[in-house]
Design a protein around this motif. Structure first.
Motif, PDB file in Angstrom:
ATOM      1  N   PRO A  71      -2.293   1.211   0.215  1.00  9.92           N
ATOM      2  CA  PRO A  71      -2.307   0.840   1.643  1.00  9.92           C
ATOM      3  C   PRO A  71      -3.462   1.454   2.420  1.00  9.92           C
ATOM      4  N   GLU A  72      -3.841   2.686   2.079  1.00 11.67           N
ATOM      5  CA  GLU A  72      -4.906   3.329   2.854  1.00 11.67           C
ATOM      6  C   GLU A  72      -6.254   2.637   2.651  1.00 11.67           C
ATOM      7  N   ILE A  73      -6.460   2.019   1.485  1.00 14.15           N
ATOM      8  CA  ILE A  73      -7.702   1.262   1.281  1.00 14.15           C
ATOM      9  C   ILE A  73      -7.674  -0.004   2.116  1.00 14.15           C
ATOM     10  N   VAL A  74      -6.524  -0.661   2.156  1.00 15.43           N
ATOM     11  CA  VAL A  74      -6.381  -1.878   2.966  1.00 15.43           C
ATOM     12  C   VAL A  74      -6.676  -1.580   4.433  1.00 15.43           C
ATOM     13  N   GLU A  75      -6.295  -0.388   4.872  1.00 15.67           N
ATOM     14  CA  GLU A  75      -6.505  -0.008   6.267  1.00 15.67           C
ATOM     15  C   GLU A  75      -7.893   0.567   6.519  1.00 15.67           C
ATOM     16  N   GLY A  76      -8.744   0.569   5.488  1.00 20.24           N
ATOM     17  CA  GLY A  76     -10.127   0.955   5.678  1.00 20.24           C
ATOM     18  C   GLY A  76     -10.429   2.430   5.521  1.00 20.24           C
ATOM     19  N   LEU A  77      -9.478   3.208   4.974  1.00 20.22           N
ATOM     20  CA  LEU A  77      -9.718   4.637   4.781  1.00 20.22           C
ATOM     21  C   LEU A  77     -10.450   4.877   3.461  1.00 20.22           C
ATOM     22  N   PRO A  78     -11.179   5.977   3.338  1.00 21.16           N
ATOM     23  CA  PRO A  78     -11.917   6.242   2.097  1.00 21.16           C
ATOM     24  C   PRO A  78     -10.966   6.502   0.931  1.00 21.16           C
ATOM     25  N   PRO A  79     -11.328   6.048  -0.260  1.00 19.26           N
ATOM     26  CA  PRO A  79     -10.443   6.218  -1.422  1.00 19.26           C
ATOM     27  C   PRO A  79     -10.450   7.647  -1.936  1.00 19.26           C
ATOM     28  N   ARG A  80      -9.253   8.214  -2.080  1.00 20.00           N
ATOM     29  CA  ARG A  80      -9.080   9.537  -2.671  1.00 20.00           C
ATOM     30  C   ARG A  80      -8.312   9.379  -3.986  1.00 20.00           C
ATOM     31  N   ALA A  81      -8.023  10.489  -4.628  1.00 21.81           N
ATOM     32  CA  ALA A  81      -7.344  10.442  -5.927  1.00 21.81           C
ATOM     33  C   ALA A  81      -6.002   9.717  -5.848  1.00 21.81           C
ATOM     34  N   ALA A  82      -5.336   9.784  -4.697  1.00 21.45           N
ATOM     35  CA  ALA A  82      -4.007   9.168  -4.554  1.00 21.45           C
ATOM     36  C   ALA A  82      -4.038   7.655  -4.728  1.00 21.45           C
ATOM     37  N   VAL A  83      -5.184   7.013  -4.512  1.00 20.61           N
ATOM     38  CA  VAL A  83      -5.236   5.550  -4.675  1.00 20.61           C
ATOM     39  C   VAL A  83      -5.052   5.182  -6.143  1.00 20.61           C
ATOM     40  N   ASP A  84      -5.524   6.036  -7.061  1.00 19.70           N
ATOM     41  CA  ASP A  84      -5.334   5.780  -8.486  1.00 19.70           C
ATOM     42  C   ASP A  84      -3.871   5.918  -8.885  1.00 19.70           C
ATOM     43  N   ILE A  85      -3.162   6.857  -8.256  1.00 14.76           N
ATOM     44  CA  ILE A  85      -1.736   7.040  -8.548  1.00 14.76           C
ATOM     45  C   ILE A  85      -0.953   5.810  -8.106  1.00 14.76           C
ATOM     46  N   TYR A  86      -1.267   5.302  -6.931  1.00 22.18           N
ATOM     47  CA  TYR A  86      -0.589   4.098  -6.416  1.00 22.18           C
ATOM     48  C   TYR A  86      -0.838   2.919  -7.361  1.00 22.18           C
TER      49      TYR A  86
END
Length: 408
Positions: free
Chosen positions: A183-198
């Protein structure tokens, strides 16, 4: 036809194609290799070539039993290539398409391997950004693991990051595959390690269910669901494993587990999953509400199922080319606020159409027609009443409720 890649490698046979380039079976000084040759337009981008060279040390330094090792990076004329270990096997998408869904023990063992790979990458400061079944390779020559699973290796590290340059993907663009985007990528936030977990939790859900939790229909609808919907429970899944999935699919990045924690927790689950058959899950047909959000080019009467690899071009064929990544516009706040099942919209009664949907618009049109007809009828009644009133005056008859002033 064979072609030289730099001075040390020869590409002999195409193994697959993707949006970023072509993967070849090649030969190097130390034997067979896989060569990912990026597209010519990418190779001619001097800014990208510069980023390629800058990332060389980080990419070459990623060594782990569950990571496809990058041996070399080649920049030679129009050639821009990653030389990688050759894995004798298939990718996870191919196995999933063949078996539809995996037994929980095998699914969890595979995802635990990938979580180990992510833990090593995150410790080195590298975020994958595009975890999906296409980027998980199964080593058919490796030892058989729990549930009959083969060792899983994560590949294509750094490709999305290399191509995701500030000039190429401004603030209005995002990199990734819709079904697996946090969701944070969809909202335009920078990708962190948590995006890989999702993304990895989405892959686990898909391995168990046969479909992704938020996929299906138009890509814009898929992105909105990531932000606004909650994940639908899977019948028959052990409660502890389900809670683990829910935690890693949390909307808030801070609520998700770290990769090392996820790998350990998954392996703790393996003894309880031994011998459990694949879940009995009915793959959901696209509901009426979701059908209204799907691409208008979908054949009428043909159900669109919530599967991975959603096409970004309406009417395009499924992702048979194993695309590495895609680029999309970041939806605005008003678009994200129209989610199908989240808290970003006002509650509505069961069976009532979703505001903004085709059913809702049709209902509005019907109400407008009804009000228009009612207005015409009221106007007609008023006109007739006025006509009678004027006719009564001409016959010297007093109108009801009035007094005559005529002389006797």
């Amino acid at each position: 036809m064979a072609r030289k890649i730099g001075s040390r490698y020869t590409a002999n046979q195409i193994l697959g194609r993707g949006s970023a380039g072509t993967v070849w079976l090649g030969e190097g000084p130390d034997g067979p290799v896989a060569i990912k040759l990026l597209r010519e337009d990418l190779a001619s981008d001097q800014e990208l070539v510069g980023r390629f060279v800058q990332e060389r040390t980080a990419l070459l330094g990623l060594e782990h039993p569950h990571i496809v090792t990058v041996r070399d990076l080649v920049v030679d004329g129009n050639d821009l290539a990653l030389v990688m270990d050759l894995v004798r096997g298939t990718d996870l998408r191919t196995r999933l398409e063949r078996e539809r869904r995996l037994a929980p023990e095998a699914a969890v063992a595979i995802v635990a391997d990938v979580a180990d790979a992510l833990a090593a990458a995150h410790a080195a400061g590298v975020v994958h950004r595009d975890v999906k079944p296409e980027n998980v390779l199964l080593d058919m020559r490796g030892p058989i693991g729990p549930g009959g699973s083969h060792p899983a290796l994560l590949t294509d590290f750094g490709v999305a990051k290399l191509i995701d340059s500030p000039r190429r993907t401004r603030a209005t663009k995002i990199i990734g595959t819709p079904d697996y985007l946090a969701p944070e990528i969809v909202e335009g936030l920078p990708p962190r390690a948590a995006v890989d977990i999702y993304a990895l939790a989405t892959v686990l859900y898909e391995l168990l269910a046969g479909f992704t939790p938020f996929g299906g229909g138009h890509p814009g609808a898929v992105l909105r669901r990531h932000v606004t919907e909650t994940v639908v429970p899977l019948p028959g899944i052990p409660e502890e494993l389900w809670q683990l999935l829910v935690q890693c699919l949390a909307k808030a990045p801070a609520s998700r587990l770290r990769a090392s924690e996820l790998a350990a927790r998954l392996r703790e689950q393996l003894p309880t999953l031994a011998g459990m058959p694949p879940l009995e899950v009915d793959e959901p047909d696209l509901s009426e509400e979701a059908a209204e959000e799907s691409a208008p080019s979908a054949p009428q009467g043909e159900p669109v199922r919530r599967r991975g690899a959603v096409s970004l071009v309406p009417g395009a064929k499924p992702d048979s080319n194993r695309d590495t990544h895609t680029s999309m516009r970041v939806p605005g706040p008003d678009e994200l606020a129209g989610g199908a099942h989240g808290t970003a919209r006002a509650p509505r009664a069961t069976g009532a159409p979703r505001p903004g949907s085709a059913r809702h618009k049709a209902a509005v049109r019907r109400r407008r027609v009804t009000l228009g007809v009612a207005g015409v009828v009221v106007a007609a009644v008023v006109a007739v009443g006025a006509w009678f009133a004027s006719s009564g005056g001409d016959d010297d008859q007093p109108a009801p409720g009035t007094h005559s002033t005529s002389a006797p």
